[in-house]
Design an enzyme around this catalytic site. Structure first.
Site, PDB file in Angstrom:
ATOM      1  N   ARG A 235       0.861  -1.181   0.000  1.00 56.12           N
ATOM      2  CA  ARG A 235       0.000   0.000   0.000  1.00 56.12           C
ATOM      3  C   ARG A 235       0.895   1.227   0.000  1.00 56.12           C
ATOM      4  NH1 ARG A 235      -3.500  -2.730  -1.540  1.00 56.12           N
ATOM      5  NH2 ARG A 235      -5.507  -3.221  -0.567  1.00 56.12           N
ATOM      6  N   GLU A 264      -3.929   7.329  -4.734  1.00 51.76           N
ATOM      7  CA  GLU A 264      -4.244   6.793  -6.070  1.00 51.76           C
ATOM      8  C   GLU A 264      -5.544   7.393  -6.598  1.00 51.76           C
ATOM      9  OE1 GLU A 264      -4.165   2.523  -5.688  1.00 51.76           O
ATOM     10  OE2 GLU A 264      -2.149   2.582  -4.856  1.00 51.76           O
ATOM     11  N   HIS A 282      -1.346   0.278  -9.895  1.00 51.88           N
ATOM     12  CA  HIS A 282      -1.960  -0.702  -8.979  1.00 51.88           C
ATOM     13  C   HIS A 282      -2.509  -1.919  -9.740  1.00 51.88           C
ATOM     14  CE1 HIS A 282      -3.981  -1.134  -4.794  1.00 51.88           C
ATOM     15  NE2 HIS A 282      -3.727  -2.327  -5.314  1.00 51.88           N
TER      16      HIS A 282
END
Ligand code: 8YV
Length: 317
Positions: A235, A264, A282
């Site tokens: 993360r 993000e 991601h």
């Protein structure tokens, strides 16, 4: 009516097959299309017993407050740091995630990032596309072989990364403050800075959340050192992005390869300018096979909960 199995609130657009299964079998409410959620909740809030979301979307408490009969959240993804588990526990709301099925894909992404940043694959590809090959040779990269892969978070995905790294003839070491795993032969480090000092590639695969927030700070990056790389498939919150940018700017580490970011889909502008940084949107678990398996598992959890009140892969909270 085909959607006879009840009402479900979906947080954001989901995998296509999952959306179809939900729409074919349930009365679906699309959270992201509801402009005035409070008014919607007056009419429909009490009908929602299950929410479907993802590890990225999460679910905020203020919205969940408007669903008085909510019993379960089924989440797409293994990480669940975007939901407040203490809040769920207080309300007796159950939570499921999608463990195991994505281990290998995320591990492949970690290896791809390690290969990319050390062999300068993305940079070399940009070089060819920019027509620079005609003007000279591309600089040399570095082998993975013989180097140390330092894993922060030797869970199921961490172990899958260790296996692939071993196949590349790397040494594997891991950080675990509470002591070594009895059944693991890799070198154990109880101290993160010591692991960073030993690692050529520091690979982050710990869960996000308060406990790991900014675990990777300037000190850890300095310990990693000018010849070594940071790899993040965990993360964005695990890394102090400001410290990372400063360390890269000062040449304190050799480079970074990142699949995840603090905010993000926004990536800090300075990272975009750095050639020794690999940036992915991601996609750790983003293969057709794995995302289908994740979608199936979300749906299995939902059906099992609706039919029997039991989740298939519950998160213990
Ligand atoms: C995302 C992930 O959940 O599993 C996780 O924790 O980060 C990913 O698999 C997935 O991309 C959500 O869309």
């Amino acid at each position: 009516m085909s959607n006879s199995r009840g009402d479900v609130l979906i947080w954001g657009p989901m995998h296509g097959a999952l959306m179809k299964a939900l729409e074919d079998n349930f009365s679906v409410h699309r959270r992201w299309e509801i402009s005035d959620f409070s008014s919607w909740a007056v009419a429909y809030g009490a009908s929602i017993q299950v929410v479907v979301t993802s590890g990225v979307y999460g679910a905020d408490n203020a919205t969940l407050d408007l669903l008085p009969n909510l019993q379960a959240i089924t989440s797409f993804g293994v990480g669940y740091d975007a939901v407040d588990t203490a809040y769920l526990a207080r309300r007796g709301i159950q939570l499921s995630n999608t463990p195991q099925v994505l281990n290998h894909s995320v591990a492949e992404t970690a290896l791809a990032l390690m290969l990319d940043v050390s062999r300068r694959i993305s940079e070399a590809e940009r070089f060819v596309r920019a027509g620079k090959w005609q003007q000279g040779k591309f600089p040399l990269g570095r082998d993975l072989r013989g180097k140390t892969c330092g894993i922060v978070g030797l869970g199921q995905i961490g172990k899958a990364i260790a296996k692939l790294a071993s196949a590349f003839e790397m040494k594997v070491a891991y950080y675990r403050p509470s002591g070594p795993y009895a059944d693991v032969a890799y070198a154990h480090y109880p101290d993160l800075r010591a692991l960073a000092g030993a690692a050529d590639y520091l690979v982050l695969v710990v869960p996000g959340g308060d406990e790991t927030r900014h675990l990777i700070d300037r000190d850890v990056l300095r310990a990693l050192g000018a010849q070594s790389f940071l790899i993040n498939v965990a993360r964005g919150s695990v890394v102090d992005e400001g410290a990372l940018i400063a360390a890269l700017r000062e040449g304190e580490i050799a480079g970074a390869a990142l699949d995840v970011f603090d905010d993000e889909p926004n990536v800090p502008a300075e990272l975009l300018t750095m050639d020794n940084v690999v940036l992915l949107p991601h996609i750790g678990s983003g293969t057709q096979e794995t995302r289908q398996a994740m979608a199936d598992l979300v749906y299995d959890n939902l059906l099992s909960f609706i039919d029997n009140g039991v989740l298939v892969t519950p998160v213990v909270i």
